[in-house]
Design an enzyme around this catalytic site. Structure first.
Site, PDB file in Angstrom:
ATOM      1  N   LYS A 210       0.837  -1.200   0.000  1.00 16.33           N
ATOM      2  CA  LYS A 210       0.000   0.000   0.000  1.00 16.33           C
ATOM      3  C   LYS A 210       0.877   1.259   0.000  1.00 16.33           C
ATOM      4  CE  LYS A 210      -3.520   2.402   2.627  1.00 16.33           C
ATOM      5  NZ  LYS A 210      -4.514   2.377   3.685  1.00 16.33           N
TER       6      LYS A 210
ATOM      7  N   GLU B 272      10.493  -4.651   4.575  1.00 19.66           N
ATOM      8  CA  GLU B 272      10.577  -6.054   4.164  1.00 19.66           C
ATOM      9  C   GLU B 272      10.288  -6.214   2.676  1.00 19.66           C
ATOM     10  OE1 GLU B 272       8.953  -4.839   6.756  1.00 19.66           O
ATOM     11  OE2 GLU B 272       8.927  -6.244   8.442  1.00 19.66           O
TER      12      GLU B 272
ATOM     13  N   GLY C 248      -4.910  -1.763   4.910  1.00 25.64           N
ATOM     14  CA  GLY C 248      -4.075  -2.899   4.489  1.00 25.64           C
ATOM     15  C   GLY C 248      -4.736  -4.238   4.752  1.00 25.64           C
ATOM     16  N   ARG C 249      -5.266  -4.424   5.952  1.00 24.24           N
ATOM     17  CA  ARG C 249      -5.834  -5.745   6.299  1.00 24.24           C
ATOM     18  C   ARG C 249      -7.213  -5.962   5.673  1.00 24.24           C
ATOM     19  NH1 ARG C 249      -4.815  -2.421  10.381  1.00 24.24           N
ATOM     20  NH2 ARG C 249      -6.491  -1.561  11.656  1.00 24.24           N
TER      21      ARG C 249
ATOM     22  N   GLU D 125      -4.927  -6.521  14.817  1.00 26.61           N
ATOM     23  CA  GLU D 125      -4.406  -5.221  14.377  1.00 26.61           C
ATOM     24  C   GLU D 125      -5.530  -4.183  14.395  1.00 26.61           C
ATOM     25  OE1 GLU D 125      -0.839  -4.626  11.504  1.00 26.61           O
ATOM     26  OE2 GLU D 125      -2.598  -4.238  10.271  1.00 26.61           O
TER      27      GLU D 125
ATOM     28  N   HIS E 140      -5.188 -33.117  17.845  1.00 23.97           N
ATOM     29  CA  HIS E 140      -4.070 -33.931  18.330  1.00 23.97           C
ATOM     30  C   HIS E 140      -2.917 -33.071  18.809  1.00 23.97           C
ATOM     31  CE1 HIS E 140      -5.997 -37.591  16.882  1.00 23.97           C
ATOM     32  NE2 HIS E 140      -6.467 -36.797  15.933  1.00 23.97           N
TER      33      HIS E 140
ATOM     34  N   LYS F  13       9.275  -0.619  14.229  1.00 19.58           N
ATOM     35  CA  LYS F  13       9.860  -0.301  12.914  1.00 19.58           C
ATOM     36  C   LYS F  13      10.920   0.780  13.058  1.00 19.58           C
ATOM     37  CE  LYS F  13       5.673  -1.029  10.119  1.00 19.58           C
ATOM     38  NZ  LYS F  13       4.700  -0.397   9.250  1.00 19.58           N
TER      39      LYS F  13
END
Ligand code: F6P
Length: 559
Positions: free
Chosen positions: A205, A211, A266-267, A352, A383, A511
């Site tokens: 965005k 990253e 973003g999400r 978030e 399990h 950050k």
């Protein structure tokens, strides 16, 4: 009036105290309509919320709580493009991305439906070109692999959806997702693919995310090591972003950019051009079905009465456990292997959005604003960690998600999957009393001290709440509805808790500090400006780095 001092909140506190010992199993016996009363269906999505610690009175009180928050007005404000994300002065309009473009709305002078439809058209054309083989790589070969480089919302949504709908893929392209700044993620992905047939989708965005830019630069270096000529980049790198300037600065031509807008969080962005990797992998028509499914849920959310409104009901049940029972976590268990990334997607969506400790007035909340979200697909989860759900001291509400139809019939396996899912919610609700456990032990030949010693370990307290979401089938439409269901649930909770669900300032500090630490690794003087622990960690790594021989670019593992 502050939420936790409101009459509606107090009424729920009293109701909780009065009903905390009520047994769900008994409520089922005393109310034969219960399963029907607490179930709801919408176009391929069925919600059974009857295995919750609720009565009709609980729901009434929870409805009073949501009404006090002016939910209907706030819902309208979101859909109409008001700047409800007030800390960033932004509208929140991911719903516009999946809405048929037959309405009018402008934001900052931009015609919203026209903008959305023009980018959708650009995506459709691009998908057609790539899939028809009109768009080819620098050697004239067709594309065989798409690598989406992005992180957070620019990764989790598209990755989750492509995994969930893998069985609908047309098979002409493979899709890969690289998110972690750990070079191993990119290196392992590049091992199986060739530069001449790979299309990189750089999805960010902001186009400033460390990253993503680092991975994109390494990917470009890898590509150029094979392609040899900068001019070939244009056929192999496209960008999805709101930031044209940064995209061009990176070296991607603006004609290879798919835009979106600051009113898409973003999400919440998988519905935008961030979904390009989905559209390429499944074909644009499937992507459109995903949007249609989400729109159907939006319409339901907008128009159904609150009492029969799926997102509202799920939101209120979450609040009931989080704020009144003190449940600190919630598990999401899809009984569908294709949904294996769904819990990870929900983690960002929920935590978030609502992981906030001050309300909209800047006042610190004295109530929780959401549980820790976690989960894994069933039956694997059974399990691994179900022990904690059944016999741990804490109540951990669970949402089970299961499709009626399997895409891969294999003997009795789908029946087994479904039986396990239904059995888990039954077991969590019913539990096993001391008397039942005693009978079982006696039948197995235990008596006296031996029996007494084992007995407490064999008891299941039960009365543990679950929702079961049954999908007719996991297809693009129902998946779209399912995702929108949880998006709107998170919205409703944010409204009740009076927080801003659409910013994420909490990710910034780490950050900033990482940016400050990075140059210190190469510094000639030891780190001394941090706390003693951080200084020591930095210096330990500096020492290690110094002991290593510098590597030439072509010795790096990705080449
Ligand atoms: O760091 C958190 C975050 O800002 C998320 O909200 C977002 O989805 C992610 O980073 C990636 O951001 P971008 O798409 O701008 O690269």
């Amino acid at each position: 009036m502050y939420l936790s001092r409101s009459a509606e909140w107090s009424a729920l506190v009293s109701h909780f105290q009065d009903s905390v010992n009520q047994s769900m199993a008994e409520l089922f016996v005393s109310d034969t309509e219960r399963a029907e009363r607490f179930s709801l269906s919408l176009k391929g999505v069925h919600l059974d919320y009857s295995k919750n610690r609720i009565t009709p009175r609980t729901m009434e009180l929870l409805m009073d709580l949501v009404r006090r928050s002016d939910i209907e007005k706030k819902r309208q404000a979101m859909f109409e493009g008001e700047r409800i994300n007030f800390t960033e002065a932004r509208a929140v309009l991911h719903t516009a991305l999946r809405r048929p473009q037959d309405y009018s709305m402008t934001i900052d002078g931009e015609d919203v439906p026209a903008e959305v439809s023009s980018v959708l058209e650009q995506m459709r054309l691009f998908c057609d070109q790539v899939l028809s083989g009109q768009w080819r790589g620098y050697t004239g070969e067709r594309m065989t692999d798409v690598v989406n480089i992005g992180i957070g919302g620019s990764d989790l949504g598209p990755y989750m959806v492509t995994e969930a709908l893998k069985s609908f893929a047309h098979g002409k392209l493979r899709v890969h997702f690289v998110s972690n700044v750990d070079g191993s993620h990119l290196a392992e992905t590049l091992k199986g693919i060739a530069p001449e047939t790979t299309l990189f989708v750089v999805a960010s965005k902001t186009f400033t995310t460390q990253e993503t830019l680092a991975n994109a630069m390494s990917a470009r270096a890898w590509f150029l090591a094979g392609a040899g000529n900068q001019a070939h980049v244009a056929r192999h790198f496209v960008a999805v972003s709101t930031n044209r300037e940064k995209v061009e600065e990176f070296g991607i031509d603006a004609s290879n950019m798919f835009r979106f807008w600051d009113w898409v969080g973003g999400r919440y962005s998988l519905w935008s051009a961030i979904g390009l990797s989905i559209a390429l992998y499944l074909g644009f028509d499937r992507f459109s079905e995903l949007l249609a499914g989400a729109h159907a849920m939006d319409e339901h959310f907008l128009n159904a009465p609150l009492e029969q409104n799926m997102p509202v009901i799920l939101a209120l049940l979450g609040i009931w456990y989080n704020n009144f029972f003190g449940a600190h976590s919630q598990a999401f268990i899809p009984y569908d292997q294709y949904l294996h990334r769904f819990p990870a997607f929900l983690q960002q969506l929920d935590m978030e959005s609502n992981g906030k400790r001050v309300d909209r007035n800047g006042v610190e909340t004295d109530y929780a604003t959401g549980p820790v979200i976690w989960g894994e697909p069933g039956t694997n989860a059974q399990h691994a960690f179900f022990q904690l759900l059944h016999q741990g001291p804490a109540i951990i509400p669970v949402d089970f998600i299961i499709p009626l139809k399997t895409r891969n019939p294999a003997g009795e396996q789908h029946d087994m999957l479904v039986a396990n899912c239904f059995a888990q919610s039954e077991a969590l609700m019913r539990g096993k009393s001391e008397a039942e456990a005693r009978l079982e032990l006696e039948a197995a030949g235990y008596s006296g001290d031996d029996l007494q010693k084992l007995l407490p370990h064999k008891v299941f307290p039960g009365n543990r709440p679950t929702n079961t979401i049954v999908l007719d089938e996991l297809d693009p439409f129902t998946l779209g509805s399912l995702i929108a269901l949880y998006e709107q649930k998170v919205f409703v909770q944010g409204v009740v808790w009076n927080i801003n669900s659409f910013d994420q300032w909490g990710v910034e500090l780490g950050k900033q500090l990482a940016k400050a630490i990075l140059p210190e690794f190469g510094s000639v003087t030891p780190a001394d400006s941090h706390d003693a622990s951080t200084n020591a960690l930095i210096n330990r790594y500096r020492k290690f780095r110094k002991s290593q021989k510098p590597q030439k670019i072509d010795q790096l593992s990705i080449f």
